[in-house]
Design an enzyme around this catalytic site. Structure first.
Site, mmCIF file in Angstrom:
data_model
loop_
_atom_site.group_PDB
_atom_site.id
_atom_site.type_symbol
_atom_site.label_atom_id
_atom_site.label_comp_id
_atom_site.label_asym_id
_atom_site.label_seq_id
_atom_site.Cartn_x
_atom_site.Cartn_y
_atom_site.Cartn_z
ATOM 1 N N SER A 259 -20.748 18.168 24.482
ATOM 2 C CA SER A 259 -21.034 19.508 24.738
ATOM 3 C C SER A 259 -22.114 19.905 24.320
ATOM 4 O O SER A 259 -22.717 19.667 23.161
ATOM 5 C CB SER A 259 -19.535 20.108 24.494
ATOM 6 O OG SER A 259 -19.983 21.527 24.747
ATOM 7 N N GLU A 263 -24.812 27.462 19.361
ATOM 8 C CA GLU A 263 -25.056 26.971 17.289
ATOM 9 C C GLU A 263 -24.714 25.603 17.013
ATOM 10 O O GLU A 263 -24.570 25.116 16.221
ATOM 11 C CB GLU A 263 -23.893 28.202 16.942
ATOM 12 C CG GLU A 263 -22.421 27.502 17.265
ATOM 13 C CD GLU A 263 -21.070 27.972 16.848
ATOM 14 O OE1 GLU A 263 -19.932 27.996 16.458
ATOM 15 O OE2 GLU A 263 -21.482 29.598 16.697
ATOM 16 N N ASP A 404 -14.983 36.328 18.976
ATOM 17 C CA ASP A 404 -15.069 35.150 20.440
ATOM 18 C C ASP A 404 -14.390 34.081 21.435
ATOM 19 O O ASP A 404 -14.129 34.128 21.382
ATOM 20 C CB ASP A 404 -16.509 34.432 20.000
ATOM 21 C CG ASP A 404 -17.571 34.168 20.649
ATOM 22 O OD1 ASP A 404 -17.293 35.148 21.867
ATOM 23 O OD2 ASP A 404 -18.049 32.965 20.996
#
Length: 515
Positions: A259, A263, A404
Protein backbone atom coordinates in the site's frame (compact mmCIF):
# COMPACT_ATOMS: atom_id res chain seq x y z
CA UNK A 1 96.20 -22.79 -29.15
CA UNK A 2 97.23 -21.95 -32.67
CA UNK A 3 94.42 -21.04 -35.01
CA UNK A 4 93.47 -23.74 -37.38
CA UNK A 5 93.13 -22.81 -41.01
CA UNK A 6 89.89 -23.62 -42.71
CA UNK A 7 90.00 -24.01 -46.47
CA UNK A 8 87.66 -25.13 -49.14
CA UNK A 9 87.97 -28.49 -50.88
CA UNK A 10 90.80 -28.72 -53.47
CA UNK A 11 89.98 -28.42 -57.14
CA UNK A 12 89.25 -31.59 -58.99
CA UNK A 13 91.99 -30.77 -61.48
CA UNK A 14 92.09 -29.49 -64.92
CA UNK A 15 89.15 -30.50 -67.06
CA UNK A 16 87.71 -29.86 -70.44
CA UNK A 17 87.05 -26.28 -71.55
CA UNK A 18 83.28 -26.74 -71.87
CA UNK A 19 83.04 -27.56 -68.15
CA UNK A 20 84.18 -24.06 -67.18
CA UNK A 21 81.54 -22.51 -69.43
CA UNK A 22 78.71 -24.88 -68.50
CA UNK A 23 76.20 -23.21 -66.14
CA UNK A 24 75.59 -26.53 -64.40
CA UNK A 25 79.22 -27.15 -63.73
CA UNK A 26 80.82 -26.86 -60.27
CA UNK A 27 81.73 -23.20 -59.53
CA UNK A 28 85.33 -22.28 -58.94
CA UNK A 29 85.39 -20.66 -55.50
CA UNK A 30 88.39 -19.04 -53.95
CA UNK A 31 89.01 -19.91 -50.35
CA UNK A 32 89.28 -17.15 -47.75
CA UNK A 33 91.44 -17.93 -44.79
CA UNK A 34 90.07 -16.87 -41.38
CA UNK A 35 90.31 -18.11 -37.84
CA UNK A 36 87.69 -20.24 -36.08
CA UNK A 37 87.15 -17.53 -33.42
CA UNK A 38 86.18 -15.03 -36.11
CA UNK A 39 83.73 -17.47 -37.62
CA UNK A 40 82.00 -18.03 -34.25
CA UNK A 41 81.80 -14.32 -33.36
CA UNK A 42 78.22 -12.91 -33.32
CA UNK A 43 79.44 -9.33 -33.54
CA UNK A 44 81.26 -10.09 -36.76
CA UNK A 45 78.10 -11.69 -38.18
CA UNK A 46 76.01 -8.60 -37.37
CA UNK A 47 78.60 -6.29 -38.95
CA UNK A 48 78.69 -8.37 -42.13
CA UNK A 49 74.89 -8.35 -42.30
CA UNK A 50 74.75 -4.56 -41.92
CA UNK A 51 77.40 -4.13 -44.65
CA UNK A 52 75.39 -6.29 -47.03
CA UNK A 53 72.16 -4.36 -46.29
CA UNK A 54 73.85 -0.98 -46.74
CA UNK A 55 75.40 -2.14 -50.02
CA UNK A 56 72.10 -3.47 -51.36
CA UNK A 57 69.82 -0.64 -50.06
CA UNK A 58 71.71 2.63 -49.62
CA UNK A 59 69.82 5.37 -47.71
CA UNK A 60 66.94 2.98 -47.02
CA UNK A 61 64.07 4.07 -44.81
CA UNK A 62 61.74 1.73 -42.97
CA UNK A 63 58.73 1.14 -45.13
CA UNK A 64 56.50 -1.18 -43.17
CA UNK A 65 54.05 0.82 -41.15
CA UNK A 66 51.29 -1.66 -40.60
CA UNK A 67 50.73 -5.36 -40.57
CA UNK A 68 51.53 -7.10 -43.84
CA UNK A 69 48.46 -8.71 -45.36
CA UNK A 70 49.31 -12.23 -46.42
CA UNK A 71 47.42 -15.30 -47.36
CA UNK A 72 47.54 -16.54 -43.78
CA UNK A 73 45.07 -13.99 -42.45
CA UNK A 74 43.26 -12.99 -45.67
CA UNK A 75 41.34 -15.18 -48.05
CA UNK A 76 43.32 -14.91 -51.32
CA UNK A 77 40.90 -16.93 -53.42
CA UNK A 78 39.34 -13.70 -54.68
CA UNK A 79 41.01 -11.87 -57.54
CA UNK A 80 39.85 -8.54 -56.09
CA UNK A 81 41.66 -9.26 -52.84
CA UNK A 82 44.85 -10.20 -54.68
CA UNK A 83 44.68 -6.99 -56.69
CA UNK A 84 44.21 -4.93 -53.53
CA UNK A 85 47.20 -6.63 -51.89
CA UNK A 86 49.43 -5.92 -54.91
CA UNK A 87 48.26 -2.31 -55.10
CA UNK A 88 49.01 -1.86 -51.41
CA UNK A 89 52.56 -3.15 -51.92
CA UNK A 90 53.05 -0.76 -54.86
CA UNK A 91 51.78 2.14 -52.75
CA UNK A 92 54.16 1.29 -49.94
CA UNK A 93 57.10 1.17 -52.32
CA UNK A 94 56.04 4.51 -53.77
CA UNK A 95 55.79 6.07 -50.29
CA UNK A 96 59.23 4.73 -49.42
CA UNK A 97 60.66 6.29 -52.57
CA UNK A 98 59.15 9.66 -51.60
CA UNK A 99 60.70 9.44 -48.13
CA UNK A 100 64.12 8.76 -49.66
CA UNK A 101 63.74 11.75 -51.93
CA UNK A 102 62.76 13.96 -48.93
CA UNK A 103 65.78 12.86 -46.98
CA UNK A 104 68.10 13.38 -49.93
CA UNK A 105 66.83 16.87 -50.67
CA UNK A 106 66.46 18.13 -47.11
CA UNK A 107 69.66 16.74 -45.66
CA UNK A 108 70.68 18.73 -42.58
CA UNK A 109 68.90 21.89 -43.69
CA UNK A 110 66.69 23.70 -41.18
CA UNK A 111 64.13 24.39 -43.88
CA UNK A 112 62.64 21.18 -45.20
CA UNK A 113 60.14 20.21 -47.83
CA UNK A 114 57.53 17.50 -47.62
CA UNK A 115 55.87 15.23 -50.18
CA UNK A 116 53.06 14.33 -47.80
CA UNK A 117 50.36 15.39 -50.24
CA UNK A 118 51.75 13.09 -52.94
CA UNK A 119 51.73 9.93 -50.86
CA UNK A 120 49.29 7.14 -51.42
CA UNK A 121 46.95 6.75 -48.43
CA UNK A 122 45.69 3.21 -48.62
CA UNK A 123 42.43 2.40 -46.80
CA UNK A 124 43.89 -0.80 -45.37
CA UNK A 125 46.73 1.13 -43.72
CA UNK A 126 44.39 2.81 -41.23
CA UNK A 127 44.56 1.43 -37.71
CA UNK A 128 41.05 2.46 -36.71
CA UNK A 129 37.89 1.21 -38.32
CA UNK A 130 35.47 3.42 -40.13
CA UNK A 131 32.87 3.08 -37.38
CA UNK A 132 35.24 4.43 -34.74
CA UNK A 133 35.94 7.68 -36.64
CA UNK A 134 33.67 10.44 -35.47
CA UNK A 135 32.62 13.26 -37.77
CA UNK A 136 34.35 15.73 -35.47
CA UNK A 137 37.69 14.02 -36.20
CA UNK A 138 37.39 14.61 -39.94
CA UNK A 139 38.35 17.69 -41.87
CA UNK A 140 34.74 18.44 -42.83
CA UNK A 141 33.23 20.10 -39.77
CA UNK A 142 29.71 21.35 -40.58
CA UNK A 143 30.01 24.04 -37.92
CA UNK A 144 33.14 25.57 -39.44
CA UNK A 145 33.72 27.32 -42.70
CA UNK A 146 35.60 25.48 -45.43
CA UNK A 147 38.33 28.10 -45.26
CA UNK A 148 38.51 29.31 -41.67
CA UNK A 149 39.33 32.96 -41.42
CA UNK A 150 41.06 34.32 -38.36
CA UNK A 151 40.08 37.69 -36.95
CA UNK A 152 43.17 39.91 -36.61
CA UNK A 153 43.99 41.91 -33.52
CA UNK A 154 42.40 45.02 -34.92
CA UNK A 155 39.01 43.25 -34.70
CA UNK A 156 37.93 43.43 -38.34
CA UNK A 157 38.88 42.27 -41.80
CA UNK A 158 38.24 43.80 -45.19
CA UNK A 159 37.88 47.39 -46.21
CA UNK A 160 35.04 49.77 -46.95
CA UNK A 161 31.71 48.11 -47.57
CA UNK A 162 33.23 44.63 -47.32
CA UNK A 163 34.44 45.10 -43.74
CA UNK A 164 33.59 42.25 -41.36
CA UNK A 165 33.99 42.62 -37.59
CA UNK A 166 34.04 39.98 -34.87
CA UNK A 167 30.45 40.95 -34.07
CA UNK A 168 29.22 39.89 -37.48
CA UNK A 169 25.89 38.05 -37.32
CA UNK A 170 27.03 35.10 -39.45
CA UNK A 171 30.34 34.65 -37.63
CA UNK A 172 28.73 34.89 -34.19
CA UNK A 173 25.95 32.51 -35.26
CA UNK A 174 28.41 29.82 -36.28
CA UNK A 175 30.44 30.27 -33.10
CA UNK A 176 27.32 29.99 -30.95
CA UNK A 177 26.32 26.80 -32.73
CA UNK A 178 29.75 25.30 -32.06
CA UNK A 179 29.58 26.33 -28.38
CA UNK A 180 26.46 24.21 -27.86
CA UNK A 181 28.76 21.20 -27.72
CA UNK A 182 29.95 22.41 -24.30
CA UNK A 183 26.50 21.93 -22.77
CA UNK A 184 25.85 19.07 -20.35
CA UNK A 185 25.40 15.62 -21.95
CA UNK A 186 21.86 15.43 -20.57
CA UNK A 187 20.87 18.51 -22.56
CA UNK A 188 19.89 17.37 -26.04
CA UNK A 189 21.09 19.92 -28.61
CA UNK A 190 20.23 17.87 -31.70
CA UNK A 191 22.31 16.90 -34.71
CA UNK A 192 23.32 19.61 -37.16
CA UNK A 193 25.56 17.63 -39.50
CA UNK A 194 25.41 18.95 -43.03
CA UNK A 195 23.63 22.15 -42.03
CA UNK A 196 25.17 25.59 -41.71
CA UNK A 197 23.41 26.54 -38.46
CA UNK A 198 23.59 30.04 -37.08
CA UNK A 199 22.24 30.88 -33.62
CA UNK A 200 21.72 34.45 -32.58
CA UNK A 201 23.15 35.66 -29.30
CA UNK A 202 19.67 35.95 -27.77
CA UNK A 203 18.75 32.35 -28.59
CA UNK A 204 22.14 31.01 -27.49
CA UNK A 205 22.00 32.84 -24.15
CA UNK A 206 18.48 31.52 -23.52
CA UNK A 207 19.57 27.95 -24.30
CA UNK A 208 22.65 28.34 -22.13
CA UNK A 209 20.63 29.57 -19.16
CA UNK A 210 18.10 26.77 -19.63
CA UNK A 211 20.88 24.16 -19.81
CA UNK A 212 22.40 25.40 -16.55
CA UNK A 213 18.97 25.46 -14.87
CA UNK A 214 18.24 21.89 -15.99
CA UNK A 215 21.63 20.74 -14.74
CA UNK A 216 21.07 22.28 -11.30
CA UNK A 217 17.54 20.87 -11.14
CA UNK A 218 18.78 17.40 -12.05
CA UNK A 219 21.39 17.62 -9.30
CA UNK A 220 18.75 18.67 -6.77
CA UNK A 221 16.41 15.85 -7.78
CA UNK A 222 19.22 13.31 -7.56
CA UNK A 223 20.22 14.54 -4.09
CA UNK A 224 16.59 14.60 -2.96
CA UNK A 225 16.04 11.08 -4.21
CA UNK A 226 19.11 9.82 -2.35
CA UNK A 227 18.06 11.39 0.94
CA UNK A 228 14.30 10.91 0.96
CA UNK A 229 11.66 8.27 0.40
CA UNK A 230 9.49 8.62 -2.66
CA UNK A 231 6.56 6.44 -3.73
CA UNK A 232 7.61 2.78 -3.35
CA UNK A 233 11.33 3.45 -2.82
CA UNK A 234 13.19 4.05 0.44
CA UNK A 235 16.28 6.07 1.08
CA UNK A 236 19.60 4.45 2.13
CA UNK A 237 19.04 5.17 5.83
CA UNK A 238 15.63 3.51 5.80
CA UNK A 239 17.03 0.57 3.84
CA UNK A 240 19.73 0.16 6.46
CA UNK A 241 17.11 0.05 9.23
CA UNK A 242 15.23 -2.70 7.39
CA UNK A 243 18.45 -4.68 6.84
CA UNK A 244 19.25 -4.49 10.55
CA UNK A 245 15.80 -5.83 11.44
CA UNK A 246 16.24 -8.77 9.09
CA UNK A 247 19.80 -9.48 10.25
CA UNK A 248 18.71 -9.37 13.90
CA UNK A 249 16.10 -12.07 13.21
CA UNK A 250 13.16 -9.85 14.08
CA UNK A 251 11.90 -10.16 10.49
CA UNK A 252 12.31 -13.25 8.38
CA UNK A 253 11.93 -11.59 4.98
CA UNK A 254 10.33 -8.54 3.38
CA UNK A 255 8.10 -9.56 0.49
CA UNK A 256 7.12 -6.23 -1.05
CA UNK A 257 4.92 -3.14 -1.04
CA UNK A 258 1.22 -3.59 -0.33
CA UNK A 259 0.00 0.00 0.00
CA UNK A 260 1.08 3.56 -0.68
CA UNK A 261 -0.40 6.71 0.76
CA UNK A 262 0.20 10.42 1.07
CA UNK A 263 2.33 10.11 4.16
CA UNK A 264 3.72 6.56 4.21
CA UNK A 265 4.51 3.34 2.36
CA UNK A 266 3.46 -0.03 3.80
CA UNK A 267 5.45 -3.23 3.18
CA UNK A 268 4.56 -6.83 3.99
CA UNK A 269 7.04 -9.00 5.89
CA UNK A 270 7.16 -12.36 7.64
CA UNK A 271 7.93 -12.17 11.35
CA UNK A 272 10.92 -13.83 12.93
CA UNK A 273 11.97 -14.45 16.51
CA UNK A 274 12.10 -11.85 19.25
CA UNK A 275 15.19 -11.28 21.38
CA UNK A 276 13.05 -11.23 24.55
CA UNK A 277 10.60 -13.93 25.62
CA UNK A 278 7.88 -11.52 26.77
CA UNK A 279 7.51 -10.04 23.29
CA UNK A 280 5.79 -12.13 20.63
CA UNK A 281 6.21 -11.22 16.97
CA UNK A 282 3.21 -12.13 14.79
CA UNK A 283 3.82 -14.46 11.83
CA UNK A 284 2.92 -11.70 9.34
CA UNK A 285 3.91 -8.07 9.87
CA UNK A 286 3.19 -4.75 8.21
CA UNK A 287 6.09 -2.27 7.98
CA UNK A 288 4.93 1.33 7.78
CA UNK A 289 7.67 3.62 6.49
CA UNK A 290 6.83 7.29 6.83
CA UNK A 291 8.02 9.39 3.92
CA UNK A 292 10.75 11.83 4.83
CA UNK A 293 9.58 14.39 2.26
CA UNK A 294 7.26 16.95 3.74
CA UNK A 295 5.38 17.75 0.54
CA UNK A 296 2.30 16.00 1.92
CA UNK A 297 2.79 17.34 5.47
CA UNK A 298 2.68 21.07 4.76
CA UNK A 299 -0.89 21.34 6.02
CA UNK A 300 -0.69 18.59 8.61
CA UNK A 301 1.69 20.13 11.13
CA UNK A 302 -1.30 21.36 13.14
CA UNK A 303 -1.90 17.78 14.27
CA UNK A 304 1.42 17.84 16.14
CA UNK A 305 2.27 21.42 17.06
CA UNK A 306 -1.09 21.88 18.86
CA UNK A 307 -1.01 18.44 20.51
CA UNK A 308 -0.13 18.87 24.17
CA UNK A 309 1.83 15.61 24.17
CA UNK A 310 4.29 16.82 21.50
CA UNK A 311 3.95 20.61 21.61
CA UNK A 312 7.22 21.22 23.44
CA UNK A 313 9.16 18.91 21.13
CA UNK A 314 7.79 20.27 17.87
CA UNK A 315 10.41 21.76 15.56
CA UNK A 316 9.38 23.07 12.20
CA UNK A 317 12.97 23.43 11.07
CA UNK A 318 13.90 19.73 11.20
CA UNK A 319 11.87 17.49 8.90
CA UNK A 320 13.44 14.29 10.23
CA UNK A 321 12.34 15.04 13.77
CA UNK A 322 8.81 15.83 12.61
CA UNK A 323 8.54 12.49 10.79
CA UNK A 324 9.90 10.55 13.77
CA UNK A 325 7.46 12.38 16.01
CA UNK A 326 4.65 11.46 13.60
CA UNK A 327 5.62 7.77 13.80
CA UNK A 328 5.91 7.94 17.59
CA UNK A 329 2.47 9.56 17.74
CA UNK A 330 0.90 6.65 15.87
CA UNK A 331 2.64 4.13 18.12
CA UNK A 332 1.26 5.77 21.28
CA UNK A 333 -2.24 6.04 19.81
CA UNK A 334 -2.25 2.37 18.76
CA UNK A 335 -1.08 1.37 22.23
CA UNK A 336 -3.99 3.26 23.82
CA UNK A 337 -6.46 1.66 21.45
CA UNK A 338 -5.05 -1.81 22.03
CA UNK A 339 -5.30 -1.41 25.80
CA UNK A 340 -8.95 -0.37 25.41
CA UNK A 341 -9.74 -3.46 23.34
CA UNK A 342 -10.38 -1.65 20.05
CA UNK A 343 -9.55 -3.79 16.99
CA UNK A 344 -6.39 -2.27 15.53
CA UNK A 345 -2.88 -3.37 14.46
CA UNK A 346 -0.58 -4.51 17.25
CA UNK A 347 2.63 -2.51 17.63
CA UNK A 348 5.79 -4.63 17.39
CA UNK A 349 8.62 -2.10 17.36
CA UNK A 350 9.41 1.48 16.36
CA UNK A 351 12.75 2.43 14.83
CA UNK A 352 12.97 6.13 14.03
CA UNK A 353 10.40 6.59 11.22
CA UNK A 354 9.81 2.86 10.60
CA UNK A 355 6.88 1.32 12.51
CA UNK A 356 6.43 -2.48 12.53
CA UNK A 357 2.89 -3.70 13.27
CA UNK A 358 0.83 -6.85 12.96
CA UNK A 359 -0.58 -7.52 9.51
CA UNK A 360 -4.36 -7.26 9.07
CA UNK A 361 -4.96 -9.90 6.41
CA UNK A 362 -3.74 -13.36 5.46
CA UNK A 363 -1.12 -14.84 3.12
CA UNK A 364 0.23 -11.46 1.97
CA UNK A 365 -3.29 -10.34 1.00
CA UNK A 366 -4.34 -7.29 3.04
CA UNK A 367 -7.87 -7.00 4.37
CA UNK A 368 -10.13 -4.94 2.09
CA UNK A 369 -11.16 -1.43 2.99
CA UNK A 370 -14.75 -0.83 3.99
CA UNK A 371 -15.31 1.15 0.79
CA UNK A 372 -14.17 -1.78 -1.39
CA UNK A 373 -16.05 -4.64 0.27
CA UNK A 374 -19.66 -5.52 -0.51
CA UNK A 375 -21.60 -6.31 2.70
CA UNK A 376 -25.10 -7.53 3.23
CA UNK A 377 -27.62 -5.34 4.99
CA UNK A 378 -27.14 -7.34 8.20
CA UNK A 379 -23.33 -7.01 8.09
CA UNK A 380 -23.61 -3.32 7.23
CA UNK A 381 -25.83 -2.75 10.27
CA UNK A 382 -23.44 -4.77 12.43
CA UNK A 383 -20.47 -2.73 11.18
CA UNK A 384 -22.30 0.53 11.93
CA UNK A 385 -22.97 -0.30 15.57
CA UNK A 386 -19.43 -1.59 15.97
CA UNK A 387 -17.96 1.67 14.63
CA UNK A 388 -20.28 3.69 16.86
CA UNK A 389 -19.08 1.77 19.90
CA UNK A 390 -15.42 2.14 18.85
CA UNK A 391 -15.82 5.91 18.43
CA UNK A 392 -17.26 6.15 21.96
CA UNK A 393 -14.45 4.00 23.38
CA UNK A 394 -11.89 6.05 21.50
CA UNK A 395 -13.32 9.27 22.95
CA UNK A 396 -14.00 8.20 26.54
CA UNK A 397 -11.45 5.46 27.31
CA UNK A 398 -8.55 6.37 25.01
CA UNK A 399 -9.16 10.13 25.22
CA UNK A 400 -8.59 10.35 21.45
CA UNK A 401 -10.30 11.61 18.31
CA UNK A 402 -9.39 9.76 15.11
CA UNK A 403 -9.40 13.01 13.07
CA UNK A 404 -9.42 11.13 9.73
CA UNK A 405 -12.10 8.49 10.18
CA UNK A 406 -13.76 7.37 6.96
CA UNK A 407 -14.41 4.23 4.94
CA UNK A 408 -10.84 4.51 3.62
CA UNK A 409 -9.28 3.95 7.07
CA UNK A 410 -11.49 1.06 8.18
CA UNK A 411 -10.78 -2.56 7.22
CA UNK A 412 -13.18 -5.51 7.17
CA UNK A 413 -11.50 -8.67 8.47
CA UNK A 414 -12.83 -11.75 10.29
CA UNK A 415 -16.35 -10.32 10.32
CA UNK A 416 -15.51 -7.08 12.13
CA UNK A 417 -14.14 -3.60 11.51
CA UNK A 418 -10.50 -2.69 12.21
CA UNK A 419 -9.27 0.89 12.61
CA UNK A 420 -5.97 1.90 11.00
CA UNK A 421 -4.01 5.06 10.30
CA UNK A 422 -4.19 6.86 13.64
CA UNK A 423 -1.00 8.92 13.29
CA UNK A 424 -3.05 12.13 13.06
CA UNK A 425 -5.31 11.28 16.02
CA UNK A 426 -5.44 13.96 18.71
CA UNK A 427 -6.97 14.39 22.16
CA UNK A 428 -10.40 16.02 22.52
CA UNK A 429 -8.80 19.01 24.26
CA UNK A 430 -6.83 19.79 21.11
CA UNK A 431 -7.64 23.30 19.81
CA UNK A 432 -9.34 21.67 16.80
CA UNK A 433 -10.28 18.35 18.42
CA UNK A 434 -14.06 18.85 18.33
CA UNK A 435 -13.91 20.04 14.72
CA UNK A 436 -12.07 16.81 13.79
CA UNK A 437 -14.67 14.76 15.68
CA UNK A 438 -17.56 16.46 13.87
CA UNK A 439 -15.83 15.78 10.52
CA UNK A 440 -15.44 12.10 11.44
CA UNK A 441 -19.12 11.89 12.40
CA UNK A 442 -20.12 13.44 9.09
CA UNK A 443 -18.02 10.91 7.09
CA UNK A 444 -19.39 7.93 9.01
CA UNK A 445 -23.00 9.12 8.86
CA UNK A 446 -22.90 9.78 5.12
CA UNK A 447 -21.29 6.42 4.33
CA UNK A 448 -23.78 4.31 6.26
CA UNK A 449 -26.76 6.36 5.16
CA UNK A 450 -25.75 5.71 1.55
CA UNK A 451 -25.23 2.05 2.48
CA UNK A 452 -28.86 1.68 3.42
CA UNK A 453 -28.63 1.55 7.22
CA UNK A 454 -31.94 2.97 8.42
CA UNK A 455 -30.76 3.25 12.02
CA UNK A 456 -27.81 5.51 11.06
CA UNK A 457 -27.80 8.84 12.92
CA UNK A 458 -27.01 12.11 11.21
CA UNK A 459 -23.74 13.93 11.92
CA UNK A 460 -25.11 16.15 14.74
CA UNK A 461 -26.83 13.28 16.53
CA UNK A 462 -23.77 11.09 16.13
CA UNK A 463 -21.54 13.86 17.52
CA UNK A 464 -23.70 14.19 20.65
CA UNK A 465 -23.86 10.40 21.03
CA UNK A 466 -20.06 10.08 20.92
CA UNK A 467 -19.04 13.14 22.93
CA UNK A 468 -22.04 13.43 25.30
CA UNK A 469 -22.02 17.25 25.00
CA UNK A 470 -25.68 17.42 23.95
CA UNK A 471 -25.34 20.53 21.80
CA UNK A 472 -28.77 21.78 20.79
CA UNK A 473 -28.84 23.60 17.47
CA UNK A 474 -31.39 23.68 14.70
CA UNK A 475 -28.91 23.89 11.80
CA UNK A 476 -25.33 22.93 11.06
CA UNK A 477 -23.99 26.48 11.11
CA UNK A 478 -25.13 27.12 14.68
CA UNK A 479 -23.93 23.66 15.65
CA UNK A 480 -20.38 24.37 14.41
CA UNK A 481 -20.47 27.81 16.05
CA UNK A 482 -21.10 26.22 19.46
CA UNK A 483 -18.27 23.74 18.80
CA UNK A 484 -15.88 26.60 18.04
CA UNK A 485 -17.02 28.39 21.24
CA UNK A 486 -16.18 25.32 23.31
CA UNK A 487 -12.76 25.07 21.67
CA UNK A 488 -12.14 28.76 22.32
CA UNK A 489 -13.08 28.34 25.97
CA UNK A 490 -10.64 25.47 26.32
CA UNK A 491 -7.91 27.46 24.56
CA UNK A 492 -8.33 30.40 26.93
CA UNK A 493 -8.29 28.11 29.94
CA UNK A 494 -5.00 26.56 28.80
CA UNK A 495 -3.39 29.96 28.25
CA UNK A 496 -4.58 31.34 31.63
CA UNK A 497 -4.16 28.31 33.86
CA UNK A 498 -1.27 26.68 32.00
CA UNK A 499 -2.94 23.28 31.91
CA UNK A 500 -5.66 21.64 29.90
CA UNK A 501 -9.13 20.75 31.09
CA UNK A 502 -9.57 17.11 32.13
CA UNK A 503 -12.53 16.80 29.77
CA UNK A 504 -15.26 18.96 28.36
CA UNK A 505 -18.15 19.30 30.75
CA UNK A 506 -21.15 17.21 29.81
CA UNK A 507 -24.50 16.30 31.27
CA UNK A 508 -23.32 12.76 31.92
CA UNK A 509 -21.70 9.81 30.22
CA UNK A 510 -22.83 9.31 26.63
CA UNK A 511 -25.14 6.35 26.04
CA UNK A 512 -23.41 3.23 24.80
CA UNK A 513 -25.12 2.02 21.65
CA UNK A 514 -25.01 -1.69 21.03
CA UNK A 515 -26.63 -3.90 18.51
Amino acid sequence: MDPVGVAAAPDAGPGPAWQSKCPWGAPNTTSISCSLADVMSEQLAKELQLEEENAAFPEVVAVAEGPFITGENIDTSSDLMLAQMLQMEFDREYDAQLRREEKKINGDSKVSISFENYRKVHPYDSDSSEDEVDWQDTRHDPYRADKPTTTPRKGFIGKGKDITTKHDEVVCGRKNTARMENFAPEFQVGDGIGMDLKLSNQVFNALKQHAYSEERRSARLHEKKEHSTAEKAVDPKTRLLLYKMVNAGMLETITGCISTGKESVVFHAYGGKSATEDKVIPPECAIKVFKTTLNEFKNRDKYIKDDYRFKDRFSKLNPRKIIRMWAEKEMHNLTRMQNAGIPCPQVVILKKHVLVMSFIGQDQVPAPKLKDVTLSSEDMKKAYYQILKMMQQLYKECNLVHADLSEYNMLWHDGKVWLIDVSQSVEPTHPHGLEFLFRDCRNVAQFFQKGGVAEALNERELFNAVSGLNITADNEVDFQAEIEALEKMNEDHVQNQGKKLPMFSSDGDPPIYDE
